[in-house]
Write a protein that holds these residues in place. Structure first.
Motif, PDB file in Angstrom:
ATOM      1  N   GLU A   1      45.018 -54.497  15.118  1.00  0.00           N
ATOM      2  CA  GLU A   1      44.555 -53.335  14.374  1.00  0.00           C
ATOM      3  C   GLU A   1      44.090 -52.282  15.362  1.00  0.00           C
ATOM      4  O   GLU A   1      43.254 -52.557  16.226  1.00  0.00           O
ATOM      5  CB  GLU A   1      43.417 -53.699  13.419  1.00  0.00           C
ATOM      6  N   VAL A   2      44.632 -51.079  15.235  1.00  0.00           N
ATOM      7  CA  VAL A   2      44.369 -50.006  16.192  1.00  0.00           C
ATOM      8  C   VAL A   2      43.427 -48.988  15.553  1.00  0.00           C
ATOM      9  O   VAL A   2      43.700 -48.464  14.471  1.00  0.00           O
ATOM     10  CB  VAL A   2      45.683 -49.328  16.635  1.00  0.00           C
ATOM     11  N   VAL A   3      42.315 -48.721  16.246  1.00  0.00           N
ATOM     12  CA  VAL A   3      41.284 -47.824  15.744  1.00  0.00           C
ATOM     13  C   VAL A   3      41.148 -46.648  16.698  1.00  0.00           C
ATOM     14  O   VAL A   3      40.936 -46.839  17.906  1.00  0.00           O
ATOM     15  CB  VAL A   3      39.931 -48.550  15.615  1.00  0.00           C
ATOM     16  N   ALA A   4      41.278 -45.443  16.173  1.00  0.00           N
ATOM     17  CA  ALA A   4      41.146 -44.227  16.968  1.00  0.00           C
ATOM     18  C   ALA A   4      39.750 -43.647  16.804  1.00  0.00           C
ATOM     19  O   ALA A   4      39.262 -43.490  15.683  1.00  0.00           O
ATOM     20  CB  ALA A   4      42.184 -43.200  16.551  1.00  0.00           C
ATOM     21  N   ALA A   5      39.114 -43.319  17.917  1.00  0.00           N
ATOM     22  CA  ALA A   5      37.863 -42.558  17.909  1.00  0.00           C
ATOM     23  C   ALA A   5      38.220 -41.102  18.160  1.00  0.00           C
ATOM     24  O   ALA A   5      38.678 -40.745  19.253  1.00  0.00           O
ATOM     25  CB  ALA A   5      36.913 -43.078  18.979  1.00  0.00           C
ATOM     26  N   ASP A   6      38.039 -40.273  17.155  1.00  0.00           N
ATOM     27  CA  ASP A   6      38.379 -38.851  17.240  1.00  0.00           C
ATOM     28  C   ASP A   6      37.101 -38.032  17.077  1.00  0.00           C
ATOM     29  O   ASP A   6      36.067 -38.539  16.628  1.00  0.00           O
ATOM     30  CB  ASP A   6      39.389 -38.500  16.143  1.00  0.00           C
ATOM     31  N   ALA A   7      37.176 -36.770  17.433  1.00  0.00           N
ATOM     32  CA  ALA A   7      36.009 -35.895  17.334  1.00  0.00           C
ATOM     33  C   ALA A   7      35.920 -35.251  15.956  1.00  0.00           C
ATOM     34  O   ALA A   7      36.949 -34.909  15.354  1.00  0.00           O
ATOM     35  CB  ALA A   7      36.085 -34.802  18.395  1.00  0.00           C
ATOM     36  N   VAL A   8      34.702 -35.086  15.459  1.00  0.00           N
ATOM     37  CA  VAL A   8      34.500 -34.204  14.314  1.00  0.00           C
ATOM     38  C   VAL A   8      34.907 -32.797  14.749  1.00  0.00           C
ATOM     39  O   VAL A   8      34.493 -32.313  15.802  1.00  0.00           O
ATOM     40  CB  VAL A   8      33.022 -34.227  13.864  1.00  0.00           C
ATOM     41  N   GLY A   9      35.765 -32.143  13.973  1.00  0.00           N
ATOM     42  CA  GLY A   9      36.290 -30.832  14.350  1.00  0.00           C
ATOM     43  C   GLY A   9      37.666 -30.893  14.974  1.00  0.00           C
ATOM     44  O   GLY A   9      38.267 -29.855  15.257  1.00  0.00           O
ATOM     45  N   SER A  10      38.196 -32.100  15.175  1.00  0.00           N
ATOM     46  CA  SER A  10      39.561 -32.269  15.678  1.00  0.00           C
ATOM     47  C   SER A  10      40.540 -32.260  14.512  1.00  0.00           C
ATOM     48  O   SER A  10      40.225 -32.746  13.418  1.00  0.00           O
ATOM     49  CB  SER A  10      39.667 -33.592  16.436  1.00  0.00           C
ATOM     50  N   VAL A  11      41.755 -31.744  14.746  1.00  0.00           N
ATOM     51  CA  VAL A  11      42.756 -31.650  13.675  1.00  0.00           C
ATOM     52  C   VAL A  11      43.847 -32.707  13.801  1.00  0.00           C
ATOM     53  O   VAL A  11      44.812 -32.686  13.040  1.00  0.00           O
ATOM     54  CB  VAL A  11      43.409 -30.238  13.652  1.00  0.00           C
ATOM     55  N   ILE A  12      43.712 -33.640  14.732  1.00  0.00           N
ATOM     56  CA  ILE A  12      44.797 -34.596  15.002  1.00  0.00           C
ATOM     57  C   ILE A  12      45.222 -35.338  13.743  1.00  0.00           C
ATOM     58  O   ILE A  12      46.406 -35.531  13.476  1.00  0.00           O
ATOM     59  CB  ILE A  12      44.378 -35.597  16.098  1.00  0.00           C
ATOM     60  N   PHE A  13      44.246 -35.765  12.936  1.00  0.00           N
ATOM     61  CA  PHE A  13      44.549 -36.558  11.746  1.00  0.00           C
ATOM     62  C   PHE A  13      44.430 -35.743  10.458  1.00  0.00           C
ATOM     63  O   PHE A  13      44.218 -36.297   9.387  1.00  0.00           O
ATOM     64  CB  PHE A  13      43.648 -37.791  11.704  1.00  0.00           C
ATOM     65  N   GLY A  14      44.548 -34.438  10.584  1.00  0.00           N
ATOM     66  CA  GLY A  14      44.606 -33.595   9.406  1.00  0.00           C
ATOM     67  C   GLY A  14      43.290 -33.016   8.945  1.00  0.00           C
ATOM     68  O   GLY A  14      43.255 -32.314   7.927  1.00  0.00           O
ATOM     69  N   GLY A  15      42.214 -33.289   9.663  1.00  0.00           N
ATOM     70  CA  GLY A  15      40.920 -32.738   9.275  1.00  0.00           C
ATOM     71  C   GLY A  15      40.799 -31.273   9.654  1.00  0.00           C
ATOM     72  O   GLY A  15      41.625 -30.728  10.403  1.00  0.00           O
ATOM     73  N   PRO A  16      39.758 -30.600   9.142  1.00  0.00           N
ATOM     74  CA  PRO A  16      39.572 -29.183   9.479  1.00  0.00           C
ATOM     75  C   PRO A  16      39.097 -29.007  10.912  1.00  0.00           C
ATOM     76  O   PRO A  16      38.305 -29.797  11.425  1.00  0.00           O
ATOM     77  CB  PRO A  16      38.491 -28.738   8.478  1.00  0.00           C
ATOM     78  N   GLY A  17      39.608 -27.977  11.563  1.00  0.00           N
ATOM     79  CA  GLY A  17      39.152 -27.676  12.914  1.00  0.00           C
ATOM     80  C   GLY A  17      37.733 -27.153  12.912  1.00  0.00           C
ATOM     81  O   GLY A  17      37.276 -26.556  11.934  1.00  0.00           O
ATOM     82  N   GLY A  18      37.030 -27.393  13.986  1.00  0.00           N
ATOM     83  CA  GLY A  18      35.651 -26.942  14.078  1.00  0.00           C
ATOM     84  C   GLY A  18      35.129 -27.033  15.491  1.00  0.00           C
ATOM     85  O   GLY A  18      35.814 -27.500  16.401  1.00  0.00           O
ATOM     86  N   ARG A  19      33.904 -26.607  15.660  1.00  0.00           N
ATOM     87  CA  ARG A  19      33.293 -26.572  16.974  1.00  0.00           C
ATOM     88  C   ARG A  19      33.037 -27.992  17.489  1.00  0.00           C
ATOM     89  O   ARG A  19      32.520 -28.850  16.780  1.00  0.00           O
ATOM     90  CB  ARG A  19      31.971 -25.809  16.912  1.00  0.00           C
ATOM     91  N   ARG A  20      33.389 -28.226  18.734  1.00  0.00           N
ATOM     92  CA  ARG A  20      33.096 -29.484  19.418  1.00  0.00           C
ATOM     93  C   ARG A  20      32.993 -29.173  20.901  1.00  0.00           C
ATOM     94  O   ARG A  20      33.769 -28.374  21.421  1.00  0.00           O
ATOM     95  CB  ARG A  20      34.165 -30.538  19.134  1.00  0.00           C
ATOM     96  N   GLU A  21      32.060 -29.790  21.571  1.00  0.00           N
ATOM     97  CA  GLU A  21      31.770 -29.403  22.947  1.00  0.00           C
ATOM     98  C   GLU A  21      32.066 -30.484  23.980  1.00  0.00           C
ATOM     99  O   GLU A  21      31.973 -30.207  25.176  1.00  0.00           O
ATOM    100  CB  GLU A  21      30.314 -28.956  23.062  1.00  0.00           C
ATOM    101  N   LEU A  22      32.380 -31.691  23.548  1.00  0.00           N
ATOM    102  CA  LEU A  22      32.672 -32.741  24.514  1.00  0.00           C
ATOM    103  C   LEU A  22      34.136 -32.652  24.936  1.00  0.00           C
ATOM    104  O   LEU A  22      35.023 -32.814  24.095  1.00  0.00           O
ATOM    105  CB  LEU A  22      32.371 -34.116  23.930  1.00  0.00           C
ATOM    106  N   PRO A  23      34.418 -32.392  26.205  1.00  0.00           N
ATOM    107  CA  PRO A  23      35.808 -32.275  26.646  1.00  0.00           C
ATOM    108  C   PRO A  23      36.520 -33.621  26.612  1.00  0.00           C
ATOM    109  O   PRO A  23      35.912 -34.673  26.772  1.00  0.00           O
ATOM    110  CB  PRO A  23      35.673 -31.749  28.083  1.00  0.00           C
ATOM    111  N   GLY A  24      37.831 -33.561  26.354  1.00  0.00           N
ATOM    112  CA  GLY A  24      38.644 -34.763  26.433  1.00  0.00           C
ATOM    113  C   GLY A  24      38.669 -35.609  25.183  1.00  0.00           C
ATOM    114  O   GLY A  24      39.302 -36.670  25.163  1.00  0.00           O
ATOM    115  N   LEU A  25      38.005 -35.171  24.119  1.00  0.00           N
ATOM    116  CA  LEU A  25      37.979 -35.924  22.864  1.00  0.00           C
ATOM    117  C   LEU A  25      38.418 -34.990  21.742  1.00  0.00           C
ATOM    118  O   LEU A  25      37.837 -33.926  21.548  1.00  0.00           O
ATOM    119  CB  LEU A  25      36.578 -36.451  22.589  1.00  0.00           C
ATOM    120  N   GLY A  26      39.455 -35.400  21.004  1.00  0.00           N
ATOM    121  CA  GLY A  26      39.962 -34.576  19.922  1.00  0.00           C
ATOM    122  C   GLY A  26      40.887 -33.481  20.410  1.00  0.00           C
ATOM    123  O   GLY A  26      41.149 -33.335  21.610  1.00  0.00           O
TER     124      GLY A  26
END
Length: 346
Positions: A222-247
């Motif tokens: 089972e594969v689990v992705a840790a994505d950022a809040v504000g990332s659009v990779i999985f179809g979510g709305p884009g938004g502000r995020r400040e940690l580089p390299g995630l999302g």
């Protein structure tokens, strides 16, 4: 108490006469990439019947798992001629991949231009410049709330105006995931009984997919992705995020959602808090993407019935995040953003 010692160099400084395998002598630091350890996180995750093992990619010489993809992409490109000798590489990066490419370019005699944004850590920028890279910063956010689209637009400008330039394009380059298929994933497969779960951070998605494809050759995972809040990779709305390299503020061409079973979105503050807990419990000093992975593992463990064997890929170390994850004032601001976002979503 007697301490066991390995063989010492001979009088001329060479290693002649040392037992086979006792010393690992590399021709360059690129040859030291990989073979990172697996560490059981028994203090942080003591649940009976659930083993959580961290693959410490943060121990690569450049400080992150991006060392693997940069070494593989540049090395194979030079071998097959898609990267001509003496050419200039160009890439969009939030930091760690830029450091890794700068390291590979320096050792292969290539020029390198890295396009970054204001979220790139000062430490990563300093390292890249120390390695001889040209660092170009874009400061206009894109329509998704990040900087990726404006970084890529600048990459295309450089390609159009600079001769003998090769774009690595980590978001669409199959050699990105192949580096982890042959490297990270193969090392996990060789080191342990097949895991039941694999947890990793996503940005290009190359590392998680490469590891998953290799491990699934031995059985279901089972594969689990840790994505950022504000990332659009999985179809979510884009938004502000400040940690580089995630999302990401665009969906990478490498992305294959059918191969990912579960997604955990993690905000900046929660990732940073997990980093601090990881240091306090396991003495592992890690960066923001690793904090997101720890958070995803914690949520996963709550839902699991033992037995389970979880491999968590820890992609980056903490010294590049001293001005964010490890800065109390920054964390206070990130917590305030989390509270405000929670109020809006009610």
């Amino acid at each position: 108490m007697t301490l066991a010692r390995g063989p010492r160099p001979g009088p001329t400084g060479d290693l002649a006469g040392s037992p086979a395998g006792a010393w690992a002598v590399h021709d360059s630091v690129l040859d030291a990439v990989g073979t990172t350890p697996l560490v059981r996180l028994g203090r942080m995750f003591p649940q009976p019947g659930v083993a959580v093992l961290a693959k410490l990619e943060l121990m690569n010489p450049g400080g992150s798992m991006k060392d693997r993809s940069a070494r593989y992409i540049v090395g194979t490109g030079l071998a097959d001629g898609s990267i001509p000798p003496g050419s200039r590489l160009v890439e969009s990066s939030s930091g760690n991949f830029g450091v890794a490419v700068a390291m590979a370019a320096r050792l292969h005699g290539l020029a390198f231009t890295c396009v970054v944004d204001p979220h790139a850590s000062a430490a990563n920028v300093a390292v890249m410049r120390g390695l001889g890279a040209d660092v170009v910063t874009v400061d206009e956010p894109d329509e998704a709330g990040g900087y990726l689209h404006t970084r890529l637009a600048r990459v295309h400008e450089i390609l159009a105006t600079t001769p003998d330039t090769v774009w690595i394009n980590q978001y669409a380059n199959d050699r990105n995931w192949l580096a982890h298929y042959h490297g990270t994933g193969a090392e996990i497969a060789d080191a342990m009984v097949a895991p039941t779960h694999l947890v990793g951070a996503v940005s290009t998605t190359g590392s998680l997919l490469g590891c998953a494809r290799r491990l699934r050759e031995s059985g279901p995972v089972e594969v689990v992705a840790a994505d950022a809040v504000g990332s659009v990779i999985f179809g979510g709305p884009g938004g502000r995020r400040e940690l580089p390299g995630l999302g990401s503020s665009r969906v990478p061409e490498l992305h294959s959602p059918a191969e990912i079973d579960r997604v955990e979105h993690v905000d900046d503050a929660t990732a940073a808090e997990a980093c601090r807990e990881l240091l306090a419990t396991e003495a592992i000093f890690a960066g923001g993407s690793t904090g997101a992975v720890v958070t995803a593992v914690r949520r996963l463990v709550r839902d699991l019935a033992p037995p389970a064997r979880i491999v968590a890929i820890f992609p980056d170390r903490g010294d590049r995040y001293l001005d964010r994850v490890w800065d109390d004032a920054w964390l206070d601001r990130a917590r305030a953003r989390r509270v405000a976002a929670s109020a809006v979503s009610r």
